[in-house]
Scaffold this active site. Structure first.
Site, PDB file in Angstrom:
ATOM      1  CB  THR A   1      -0.946   0.005   1.210  1.00  9.56           C
ATOM      2  OG1 THR A   1      -1.830  -1.116   1.110  1.00  9.56           O
ATOM      3  CG2 THR A   1      -1.766   1.278   1.261  1.00  9.56           C
TER       4      THR A   1
ATOM      5  CB  SER B   1      49.002 -14.913  -1.284  1.00  9.10           C
ATOM      6  OG  SER B   1      49.567 -14.767   0.003  1.00  9.10           O
ATOM      7  CB  SER B   2      48.755  -9.924   1.242  1.00 10.10           C
ATOM      8  OG  SER B   2      48.492 -10.717   2.403  1.00 10.10           O
TER       9      SER B   2
ATOM     10  CB  SER C   1      -7.231  -2.832  -4.796  1.00 10.80           C
ATOM     11  OG  SER C   1      -6.689  -3.247  -3.552  1.00 10.80           O
TER      12      SER C   1
ATOM     13  CE  LYS D   1      47.787 -19.982  -2.039  1.00 15.06           C
ATOM     14  NZ  LYS D   1      46.381 -19.672  -2.340  1.00 15.06           N
TER      15      LYS D   1
END
Length: 463
Positions: free
Chosen positions: A99, A316-317, A138, A322
């Site tokens: 509504t 990877s950090s 409606s 990798k």
């Protein structure tokens, strides 16, 4: 500031706000997601098309004057440009069964009409949100219709995205139609097969999902519009229903059909539940295939290493060089989310009470999210698949080092004899093929042809 009043009292609104008091009450009552109905792709356009079709239908049957109908139509078309999204601010999970969403748009349309006519915003003497914009309608028939039409339009590219992913696997199927590999069951060495067969299996399941999604989205074009509050069509004039469907079909560009039973159409969102389930099924197949690619690319030295996925970013950090299977991992995460959405949608669809379902906005929100996630998953997955490579040397090493030929030798030498060779290979820490050749079950020169026959047996049987 301006003041508006309803049965609950008065509220102050900014003078330039195109929404009205119903919208303000929804803002106070439902500060839930922070996302508005304007943020739902295709929802506001679908709802505005319904309003436009209703105005044209009411003009046709004499329920609205030409001046009022034309003003409403013009406002609806303006809204579809997106210029007034800042005024469509009801939360997507408003708790009124739609509504608040319906009235937010009704108020914006009425105030746009007033402004275009040179009247003050909030002056509804010419076009009223309820009496004119909502004429013959409606919330209970308009909102489910808008939801289905929005979902239909959002899902337009889903089958195509799936078919493009299937095409990527088809390309790999042709490329590796002769590449032998070790088939595995329960993650254990099993029998010889071809990589083309692997990719063909992926292609087939995705094509099947594309077909089912396309079939199910067509069911969204059956809507409960014209049922008004509960399905009886109360307060809609004779001729309105058929006129509104004709005008709405013209606006959408597809044939929109009324529910065969209007009371069923008002109460049930099973078409949405079925589409959601198929999106979940599709996502689950993505998930399974993505996991397969993660396993097959694992290592690449310390594990299977039979395929290489495209290197997208550093994995990877801390570990130089990798590279991770980031796309399959992302696809799996999207599948998890789609599964969660489907659970929420299933609960919402089954919780309809008596004559209507009050939870349609959640169904719409979560289904749009699932559609979007699946389409985007298919797109990034396709790019990944087209760029993957098969390490044929590694495939051959793994195959020859395994017991893959054991099952193929059973018909000629018997299960017990072949099992004895398997035990001997295990005890002597040698390969099955090595022991089988020593015991003259086959000769070295026969190995490749026997592997090929074992891998191709499904094709030869089918022929």
């Amino acid at each position: 500031m301006r003041t508006e009043e309803d049965v609950l009292g008065k509220r102050e609104l900014p003078a330039d706000a195109l929404h009205g008091i119903n919208t303000v009450r929804a803002l106070e009552n439902f500060p839930l997601t922070g996302r508005t109905i304007a943020a739902l792709p295709e929802f506001v356009p679908a709802l505005s098309m319904i309003k436009e079709a209703a105005a044209l239908a009411n003009l046709e049957i004499g329920a609205l004057s030409a001046q009022k109908a034309e003003a409403i139509v013009a406002a609806c078309q303006e809204i579809r440009t997106g210029k007034y999204d800042a005024h469509l601010i009801v939360d997507v999970l408003e708790g009124s069964g739609g509504t608040s969403s319906n009235m937010n748009l009704n108020e914006v349309i009425a105030n746009l009409v007033a402004r275009l006519a040179g009247m003050p915003i909030g002056d509804y003497s010419f076009v009223h949100p309820n009496d004119h914009v909502n004429c013959g309608q409606s919330t209970n028939d308009v909102i489910p219709t808008a939801i289905k039409l929005a979902l239909f339009r959002v899902s337009e590219g889903t089958s195509l995205a799936l078919m493009q992913l299937a095409a990527a696997f088809s390309e790999k199927k042709r490329e590796h139609s002769q590449t032998l590999r070790l088939g595995r069951t329960c993650l254990q060495d099993a029998v010889p097969m071809l990589f083309g067969q692997t990719f063909g299996g992926y292609q087939a399941v995705i094509e099947r999902h594309a077909k089912h999604v396309d079939e199910l989205r067509r069911q969204l074009l059956v809507v409960p519009l014209g049922g008004t509050a509960v399905g009886t069509g109360l307060n809609a004039r004779p001729g309105y229903k058929w006129a509104v469907f004709r005008h709405l079909s013209a606006l959408i560009g597809d044939e929109i059909k009324p529910a065969a039973d209007p009371f069923d159409g008002m109460q049930n969102l099973d078409a949405c539940a079925r589409l959601s389930a198929e999106l979940r099924n599709s996502a689950n197949s993505f998930w399974k295939i993505a996991n397969d690619l993660i396993v097959l690319s694992s290592g690449p030295v310390g594990a299977v290493g039979e395929i290489a996925l495209p290197a997208m970013q550093a994995g990877s950090s801390i570990m130089p060089g990798k590279v991770n299977p980031v796309v399959p991992i992302a696809v799996c995460q999207a599948a998890f989310a789609i599964s969660g959405n489907d659970a929420a949608i299933a609960m919402a669809c089954q919780q309809g009470l008596l004559e209507i379902n009050c939870y349609g906005m959640l169904v719409c929100d979560r289904l749009i999210d699932s559609i979007t996630l699946l389409q985007r998953s298919a797109t990034i997955f396709e790019r990944c698949v087209r760029s993957l490579t098969v390490n044929e040397e590694r495939c051959q090493q793994n195959l020859l080092a395994s017991s893959a030929l054991a099952a193929a030798l059973v018909p000629e030498f018997g299960y017990a004899n072949v099992a004895a060779i398997m035990r001997a290979a295990h005890d002597e820490h040698r390969s099955f093929l090595e022991v089988a050749i020593d015991r003259r079950l086959l000769e070295q020169k026969e190995v490749h042809s026997v592997l090929r026959r074992a891998a191709d047996v499904s094709t030869s049987t089918a022929e």
